[in-house]
Design an enzyme around this catalytic site. Sequence first.
Site, PDB file in Angstrom:
ATOM      1  N   GLU A   5      26.985  41.709  24.875  1.00 42.20           N
ATOM      2  CA  GLU A   5      27.239  40.632  25.836  1.00 42.20           C
ATOM      3  C   GLU A   5      26.373  39.436  25.458  1.00 42.20           C
ATOM      4  O   GLU A   5      25.242  39.602  24.991  1.00 42.20           O
ATOM      5  CB  GLU A   5      26.913  41.112  27.249  1.00 42.20           C
ATOM      6  CG  GLU A   5      26.697  40.053  28.305  1.00 42.20           C
ATOM      7  CD  GLU A   5      27.915  39.172  28.533  1.00 42.20           C
ATOM      8  OE1 GLU A   5      27.737  37.960  28.689  1.00 42.20           O
ATOM      9  OE2 GLU A   5      29.044  39.704  28.548  1.00 42.20           O
ATOM     10  N   CYS A  61      42.058  37.887  31.358  1.00 39.68           N
ATOM     11  CA  CYS A  61      42.350  37.054  32.530  1.00 39.68           C
ATOM     12  C   CYS A  61      43.207  35.857  32.138  1.00 39.68           C
ATOM     13  O   CYS A  61      43.397  34.948  32.941  1.00 39.68           O
ATOM     14  CB  CYS A  61      41.053  36.597  33.195  1.00 39.68           C
ATOM     15  SG  CYS A  61      39.986  35.617  32.107  1.00 39.68           S
ATOM     16  N   CYS A  91      44.714  29.673  48.669  1.00 39.24           N
ATOM     17  CA  CYS A  91      45.876  30.460  48.233  1.00 39.24           C
ATOM     18  C   CYS A  91      47.016  29.523  47.856  1.00 39.24           C
ATOM     19  O   CYS A  91      47.140  28.425  48.398  1.00 39.24           O
ATOM     20  CB  CYS A  91      46.350  31.402  49.349  1.00 39.24           C
ATOM     21  SG  CYS A  91      45.164  32.681  49.792  1.00 39.24           S
TER      22      CYS A  91
END
Length: 415
Positions: free
Chosen positions: A293, A371, A72
Amino acid sequence: MSTSARTTASITRLGHQGDGVAEGPLFAPRTLPGEVITGIVDGSALGDIRIETPSEHRVQAPCRHYKSCGGCQLQHADDGFVAEWKQGIVRNALTAQGLETEFRPIHTSPSHSRRRATLAVRRTKKGAMAGFHGRASGVITQIPDCHLLDPDLLAAIPMAENLALIGASRKTPLAVTVTLSDIGLDVLVKNGKPLDGPLRLSLAQSVEKLGITRLTWDDEQIAMTQPPTQTFGNAKICPPPGSFLQATRDGEAALLAAVQDIVQGAKRIVDLFAGCGTFALPLAKQAEVLAVEGDPEMIQALEAGWRQAKGLKLVKAVARDLYRRPMMPDELNPFGAFYEAAVLDPPRAGAEAQVAELIEARTKTIAYVSCNPVSFARDAKVLVEAGYQLNWVQVVDQFRWSSHTELVASFTLAD
């Protein structure tokens, strides 16, 4: 430049990796804008940091491993600050392209919700240890009380350590990727000893004892007690080992809800960079779907899941590299089969070539899942310049306490 003398610095902003940035620039991990700090300069970084004047947004990290673990970057900041910072990353990326739009409230996945993790696992003199690497370090930090991982993932740590005892060398740690499936643990191991007869047998014998549903060692499946399925809408699919999956079920649900909102009413949808069917299969409840895909194994899993599901409309699954061969206008608008909406969920590089073909095809509605705010903003500018309206953006934070930011955006072609 490196000096042992302590330097005082004021943090002005956070960089894209979550580090505080001071004049220079100097980068100071785990600091916040407005803080005055001291530290030792090492190149462009500050080390041995002491917080002299803390930010009002500084909090006690909830996880006791935070200081030593590299998993993190932002547990020292309150939730409101992190949410606004992540929204700001996307807003700033759009501003750099001359764009602005409405932002829906951020959706943040709860703690203890990550369903996949790659553990570093090393054999030791006394046994084995598993955890995450420290920040910019080869040292493994054990994480028995990790606040990111689903409790069932945390419970799998001893399993990973047992695999190291069976098949790791003392020199190289294993990379053990553990994914929670509908029925158990799907495990992929990298960097292990080369497979031979005795190792293959030992691993196969350990699968049931360690509670593993499927074990893959590098590229070879060792054993599978049951297919480790994931549920997408009405369908269950068995993804290839290590294939892409949204980080949390909660985050996946938020992304899907936003996509469904954007494409509602469409009777024919093309899902580009479809993966194993995260969006295509739930959307097939309402519409015929063409799912495209690049990975043939993922397409096979998607198609098998659709065939076994009930209550779904037609899903046509196509394996195709959309970077080399984007879907062309005549394929997006075949005679009598107009695709009213498109879903885009590309890798970090974005979908520049495919966006150009969607524009040429005049696809009416686009749900763009990203993203990478920078490549998204680049593609968004191209769409807007071609006559599309950027209606809104929804930021989804399923990588809690990290610098990673995801989003869904709604585009419609102006009349």
